[in-house]
Structure formats: C-alpha cells, structure tokens
Scaffold this motif. Structure first.
Motif, short mmCIF file in Angstrom:
data_model
loop_
_atom_site.label_atom_id
_atom_site.label_comp_id
_atom_site.label_asym_id
_atom_site.label_seq_id
_atom_site.Cartn_x
_atom_site.Cartn_y
_atom_site.Cartn_z
N ALA A 182 66.95 0.18 93.74
CA ALA A 182 66.34 -0.95 94.43
C ALA A 182 67.37 -1.56 95.36
CB ALA A 182 65.84 -1.98 93.44
N ARG A 183 66.93 -1.94 96.52
CA ARG A 183 67.83 -2.54 97.50
C ARG A 183 68.10 -4.00 97.11
NH1 ARG A 183 69.17 -0.94 102.59
NH2 ARG A 183 67.63 0.71 102.47
N ASN A 184 69.36 -4.37 97.14
CA ASN A 184 69.72 -5.76 96.88
C ASN A 184 69.33 -6.60 98.09
OD1 ASN A 184 70.83 -5.19 94.42
ND2 ASN A 184 72.91 -4.98 95.21
N VAL A 185 68.70 -7.72 97.82
CA VAL A 185 68.28 -8.61 98.89
C VAL A 185 69.02 -9.93 98.72
CG1 VAL A 185 66.33 -9.81 99.92
CG2 VAL A 185 66.00 -7.56 98.91
N SER A 186 69.70 -10.34 99.78
CA SER A 186 70.37 -11.62 99.73
C SER A 186 69.80 -12.51 100.84
CB SER A 186 71.88 -11.47 99.90
OG SER A 186 72.17 -10.88 101.14
N TYR A 187 69.59 -13.75 100.51
CA TYR A 187 69.00 -14.69 101.44
C TYR A 187 70.04 -15.67 101.94
CZ TYR A 187 64.52 -13.06 99.65
OH TYR A 187 63.45 -12.29 99.30
N ASP A 188 69.89 -16.02 103.21
CA ASP A 188 70.71 -17.09 103.76
C ASP A 188 70.15 -18.39 103.21
OD1 ASP A 188 72.23 -18.81 105.23
OD2 ASP A 188 71.37 -18.28 107.18
N PRO A 189 70.95 -19.21 102.55
CA PRO A 189 70.43 -20.42 101.92
C PRO A 189 69.75 -21.36 102.91
CG PRO A 189 72.81 -20.21 101.54
CD PRO A 189 72.38 -19.03 102.32
N TRP A 190 70.25 -21.43 104.14
CA TRP A 190 69.64 -22.34 105.13
C TRP A 190 68.24 -21.86 105.52
CZ3 TRP A 190 71.72 -26.78 105.10
CH2 TRP A 190 73.08 -26.92 104.85
N ILE A 191 68.07 -20.57 105.65
CA ILE A 191 66.75 -20.03 105.97
C ILE A 191 65.80 -20.27 104.80
CG2 ILE A 191 65.47 -17.90 106.41
CD1 ILE A 191 67.89 -16.91 107.98
N LEU A 192 66.29 -20.08 103.59
CA LEU A 192 65.46 -20.30 102.41
C LEU A 192 65.02 -21.76 102.32
CD1 LEU A 192 64.25 -19.06 99.87
CD2 LEU A 192 66.38 -19.56 98.69
N VAL A 193 65.92 -22.70 102.58
CA VAL A 193 65.58 -24.13 102.56
C VAL A 193 64.53 -24.43 103.62
CG1 VAL A 193 66.48 -26.45 103.05
CG2 VAL A 193 67.75 -24.91 101.55
N LYS A 194 64.71 -23.87 104.80
CA LYS A 194 63.76 -24.09 105.89
C LYS A 194 62.37 -23.56 105.51
CE LYS A 194 65.17 -23.64 110.20
NZ LYS A 194 65.58 -23.00 111.48
N GLU A 195 62.31 -22.38 104.92
CA GLU A 195 61.03 -21.80 104.51
C GLU A 195 60.37 -22.63 103.41
OE1 GLU A 195 61.79 -17.78 103.39
OE2 GLU A 195 62.06 -17.12 105.47
N LEU A 196 61.17 -23.12 102.46
CA LEU A 196 60.63 -23.94 101.38
C LEU A 196 60.12 -25.28 101.90
CD1 LEU A 196 63.17 -23.15 98.53
CD2 LEU A 196 60.80 -22.37 98.71
N LYS A 197 60.82 -25.89 102.84
CA LYS A 197 60.35 -27.15 103.43
C LYS A 197 59.04 -26.93 104.17
CE LYS A 197 64.67 -29.67 103.96
NZ LYS A 197 65.61 -30.28 104.91
N LYS A 198 58.94 -25.80 104.85
CA LYS A 198 57.71 -25.46 105.57
C LYS A 198 56.55 -25.31 104.58
CE LYS A 198 56.21 -22.00 108.94
NZ LYS A 198 56.63 -20.78 109.64
N GLU A 199 56.81 -24.65 103.46
CA GLU A 199 55.78 -24.47 102.44
C GLU A 199 55.38 -25.81 101.81
OE1 GLU A 199 54.96 -22.03 98.29
OE2 GLU A 199 56.73 -21.55 99.50
#
Length: 82
Positions: A55-72
């Motif tokens: 399985a490919r390891n997936v790492s997220y940029d924390p700033w992008i993750l915060v932005k997506e969560l705020k949008k949600e």
C-alpha cells in the motif's frame, strides 16, 4: 538452538505487511556447501509464499487538511441551518 518456526514467524510478520520486500538468497555451487544451499533455498521458497499487499503511504500537508476540514465544517453548518 533457535526454533526455526519461531524465527520464520517473526520474519513472516515483518514481510507480510504492506510493503514490497526483496529477499536475496545467496547459494553456492560447491558440494561442501550443499546442505546450507538447500536450507537457504527451502527458506526462500517458504518466504515466497508469504502474502503481501503493498500500500502506498499517504502523507497530508497539515495546512491543506485544516483548510479541507474548515470547508467541510462550513458546509455542514449550511446544511444544518436549512
């Protein structure tokens, strides 16, 4: 004397994960090393049967993750107020 089944189970736990693993078996063509070569080949064949699902390891940029969560969160607030 180490129990071969125990060692094999430890190795299987290491190999049977979510990664690609290569095993290099060094063998000799000399008759004096025949038993060691056969043992190595048997071990290689057992390890070849270990099922792995890479399985490919997936790492997220924390700033992008915060932005997506705020949008949600904003979307859910809009849905709730309707």
């Amino acid at each position: 004397m180490i129990d071969i089944g125990f060692v094999e189970s430890l190795f299987q736990d290491s190999v049977g994960g979510k990664c690609c693993t290569n095993l290099i078996a060094n063998v000799y063509g000399e008759e004096a090393q025949l038993e060691e070569t056969l043992s190595t080949l048997r071990f290689s064949m057992r390890m070849k049967r270990v099922a792995v699902q890479p399985a490919r390891n997936v790492s997220y940029d924390p700033w992008i993750l915060v932005k997506e969560l705020k949008k949600e969160i904003n979307h859910l607030k809009d849905v709730r107020t309707r």
